[in-house]
Structure formats: C-alpha cells, structure tokens
Design a protein around this motif. Structure first.
Motif, mmCIF file in Angstrom:
data_model
loop_
_atom_site.group_PDB
_atom_site.id
_atom_site.type_symbol
_atom_site.label_atom_id
_atom_site.label_comp_id
_atom_site.label_asym_id
_atom_site.label_seq_id
_atom_site.Cartn_x
_atom_site.Cartn_y
_atom_site.Cartn_z
ATOM 1 N N LYS A 3 -32.713 4.835 38.790
ATOM 2 C CA LYS A 3 -32.285 5.872 37.852
ATOM 3 C C LYS A 3 -30.861 6.300 38.179
ATOM 4 N N ARG A 4 -30.200 6.803 37.173
ATOM 5 C CA ARG A 4 -28.868 7.343 37.399
ATOM 6 C C ARG A 4 -28.678 8.584 36.538
ATOM 7 N N THR A 5 -28.140 9.597 37.129
ATOM 8 C CA THR A 5 -27.849 10.823 36.392
ATOM 9 C C THR A 5 -26.367 11.106 36.492
ATOM 10 N N ASN A 6 -25.782 11.553 35.422
ATOM 11 C CA ASN A 6 -24.401 12.027 35.455
ATOM 12 C C ASN A 6 -24.348 13.258 34.575
ATOM 13 N N GLN A 7 -24.879 14.348 35.105
ATOM 14 C CA GLN A 7 -25.040 15.569 34.321
ATOM 15 C C GLN A 7 -24.140 16.656 34.863
ATOM 16 N N GLU A 82 -26.297 13.335 40.382
ATOM 17 C CA GLU A 82 -26.830 11.995 40.111
ATOM 18 C C GLU A 82 -28.074 11.785 40.948
ATOM 19 N N ALA A 342 -31.427 19.501 33.584
ATOM 20 C CA ALA A 342 -30.712 18.236 33.726
ATOM 21 C C ALA A 342 -31.619 17.139 34.266
ATOM 22 N N ASN A 345 -34.161 16.085 31.524
ATOM 23 C CA ASN A 345 -33.496 15.319 30.472
ATOM 24 C C ASN A 345 -33.175 13.908 30.931
ATOM 25 N N GLU A 346 -32.731 13.779 32.188
ATOM 26 C CA GLU A 346 -32.413 12.446 32.704
ATOM 27 C C GLU A 346 -33.671 11.608 32.874
ATOM 28 N N GLU A 347 -34.761 12.243 33.265
ATOM 29 C CA GLU A 347 -36.024 11.511 33.412
ATOM 30 C C GLU A 347 -36.473 10.935 32.071
ATOM 31 N N LYS A 349 -34.473 10.223 29.618
ATOM 32 C CA LYS A 349 -33.497 9.193 29.261
ATOM 33 C C LYS A 349 -33.807 7.878 29.960
ATOM 34 N N VAL A 350 -34.196 7.940 31.229
ATOM 35 C CA VAL A 350 -34.497 6.722 31.984
ATOM 36 C C VAL A 350 -35.760 6.057 31.454
#
Length: 364
Positions: A3-7, A82, A342, A345-347, A349-350
């Motif tokens: 996974k990658r986050t850029n929030q 991230e 954040a 939302n990233e979870e 998205k992945v």
C-alpha cells in the motif's frame, strides 16, 4: 499487497486562537512542576547553537502570533503520511511534519509472555536517529535521545487513560497528575495478542527511524507509530493439542486471513512549548532551542489523557496546567480524526487499486 499513502491529512490544522499568556517561570515558587524530562540538560547545552539575535527574533514572532514560517501559535505544519512502504514488515508508515521525517516499521513474532501477564502480548519500541538528521545526533548525543524517545513511546502505548477528562475543574497540579494516572483504559490492548494462555503470545516490535529532524519528534513519532499499527495485520493462527499434552501453533495458509490491531483507543503526543510568555505547538528546531519549558500530553480520540510529562529547565504554574490540558485535548482529537480519515480513505483506494507503485528510494 503493498500500500502507499500520500495524504496531506494535516494541512495547517488550526485550533483555537485564544491567548495562552503565562507568567515568567519561577522555579522557587511552591506548587510548580519541576520534574525534568528529555532535553532538560540538552536544551541548556544547545543554547549556544543559536545566536541572541535569532533567539530574540523567534520570541518576538511568537509574541506577535506570526511565527517565522507564518504559522500562528496553535497551528501545525503541513504533514504527509504514507503507509505500507515496507513489504517485509507487518505494518509500516512514514510521516513528514514540515522537514521532520520519520519512518516506522512493525514486526510480529511468537514469543513467551511475561510471568506477571500470562494472557497479554509484549511490546518493544526502539528508535534510531540518523547522524545526518541533526548535529545533536552525532556521537553519544544520539544514544541519549534515542533512549528517551523509545521510553516515551512505550509509556504512551502501555499507559492507561480515562480519568483525566473528568478533572478539568480542579485547580492543583497534584489533581492533574492523579487524574492522568487514574484511568482504567489501555492505549494498546495487549490481550488481543495472546495465542496460548501462559505459553505463547505475539511480540510486537516497533522500530522507528528519524531520518531528518526539524523539531517536534515526540508528536511526529507518535502519529507515525499509530499509523503503522493501524496498517498492521496479525496472521491467523490455528492452535491444536498434541499427544504430549502441549499446544501446537500453526500459521494459516491463507495470507489474507488475518486480524488487525485496534488503534481506536490509542493516543498521540501533543507538545506545548513555552517561548517567552506564550505556548506554541509543533515547534521547529529553532523554537526548541529557545523554549523555556515543554508540556508533553498523551491524548486519544475520546479526549482521555494517558501521559503527562514536563521537559525543560523552567517550572510551570499550576493555574496554567489545566488550560494547557484542555488545549492539548482539542488539538489531539483533531489530529487523530484527520489521520483516521486519511487512513480509511487510502485503505479504500488500495482495495480498488491493489497494485500501487512506490515513489522515491522506497521503490528499490
């Protein structure tokens, strides 16, 4: 799955803009907190690292409520978070708070429980500071900072909270300390890490690295650790008896059969530093060099206090402590709410895009 986050989950988070004027420190007065914490001696030694004109400029900017980078006293710097950067770890996160850059990995292993807690897992926190991150980390200076940061993070994760929220109306420092210590809730529920009662438990190793330091390491590390634990998955385990009467443990073959560590009750640090007659949050390295005293408060999303520590060489007046606790509670809750948004939302998205590429030196 990586996974990658850029929030930018915290872009100039603003809180109340009320004045926080206090009297000048008076260490000889009765009832003033005098216990020392990290950087108590180091701050006084580091005074020579900033000139008198620079120190005067920092104090003047704080007094005018326009800090050197344009922030108000109760505003945080922009923050980038991230997660899932280290595929070999059970959980990982990287957080950049201004120019402060920290990386956290979480690894799980099966081990034996403590005799005093046969139904609880174990937690180990280590912090490493890159020598290039700050001149303070060169030579033996890094060992002192690393040990104090690791101890502070362990105290935060293993402490209990819940009682302090009801004590805002008291008027003594002793009442505040008793309220913080009276909580019954646990920041990290170690019972969920038990595999076989009295025999085998999960051991959680939290390894943090400070890659760059521009102040406020306590807050940055606590936020990054919380994000890494949120992303941590506990593999499913099958337990069955053997012919010898012992219990055998076997990992499930399905890599997706796992549970997660609950961070719902997990607190973060909020640091309030006094510069001149005012308190500020999210101090830069220049502000830390001229601050008189720092109050370190551990608070969770429910507004419960978990730890209360004082650093620096000056004292704190009892009348200001409860006002600072109220400010720290509001800021801490806002930080966690924004972070949870954040992360969730990233979870999502992945789940929609499972093959996300990593950027920078993490792509190697």
């Amino acid at each position: 799955i990586t996974k990658r986050t850029n929030q930018h989950f915290l872009d100039r988070l603003s809180s109340t803009s009320s004045e926080m004027s206090t009297s000048s420190p008076a260490s000889s007065q009765p009832g003033i907190i005098q216990n020392s914490s990290m950087s108590g001696g180091q701050i006084s030694e580091a005074k020579g690292a900033i000139s008198q004109s620079e120190a005067a400029y920092v104090r003047a900017s704080v007094a005018a409520d326009v800090r050197s980078d344009g922030r108000a006293r109760l505003r945080f710097r922009p923050c980038v978070l991230e997660t899932g950067l280290l595929p070999q770890a059970n959980g990982s996160a990287r957080l950049r708070l201004g120019d402060t850059d920290v990386l956290v990995s979480v690894k799980l292993e099966i081990g034996e429980p403590l005799l005093s807690a046969p139904d609880c897992g174990r937690l180990s926190v280590s912090v490493e500071c890159c020598p290039s991150a700050s001149p303070e980390f060169e030579g033996r200076g890094a060992a002192v900072v690393q040990a104090e940061l690791a101890r502070a993070m362990e105290r935060l994760l293993l402490s209990g909270g819940g009682g302090a929220r009801r004590s805002a109306g008291h008027s003594t420092v002793g009442a505040a300390a008793a309220a913080v210590a009276a909580g019954s809730g646990s920041a990290l529920d170690l019972r969920q890490l038990c595999v076989v009662h009295g025999e085998q438990v999960w051991v959680v190793y939290v390894d943090a690295m400070v890659m760059d330091s521009d102040g406020n390491l306590f807050d940055a590390l606590s936020l990054c650790i919380r994000a890494a634990l949120f992303q941590t998955r506990i593999p499913a385990i099958k337990v069955f008896p053997t012919a010898l009467g012992t219990m055998e443990v076997e990992l499930d073959d399905d890599p997706l059969a796992c549970t997660r560590i609950s961070v719902e009750n997990m607190p973060v640090f909020v640091s309030l530093a006094r510069i001149g007659a005012h308190f500020v949050v999210d101090t830069s390295i220049e502000e830390e060099l001229v601050m008189d005293v720092r109050l370190l408060v551990g608070v969770n999303k429910q507004g419960d206090f978990f730890t209360l520590e004082k650093g620096g060489f000056a004292g704190l007046e009892p009348t200001s402590v409860f006002r600072l606790l109220s400010i720290a509670k509001q800021i801490g809750r806002d930080l966690i709410v924004e972070q949870d948004k954040a992360l969730l939302n990233e979870e999502k998205k992945v789940e929609r895009e499972p093959h996300l590429d990593k950027l920078g030196f993490f792509s190697a």
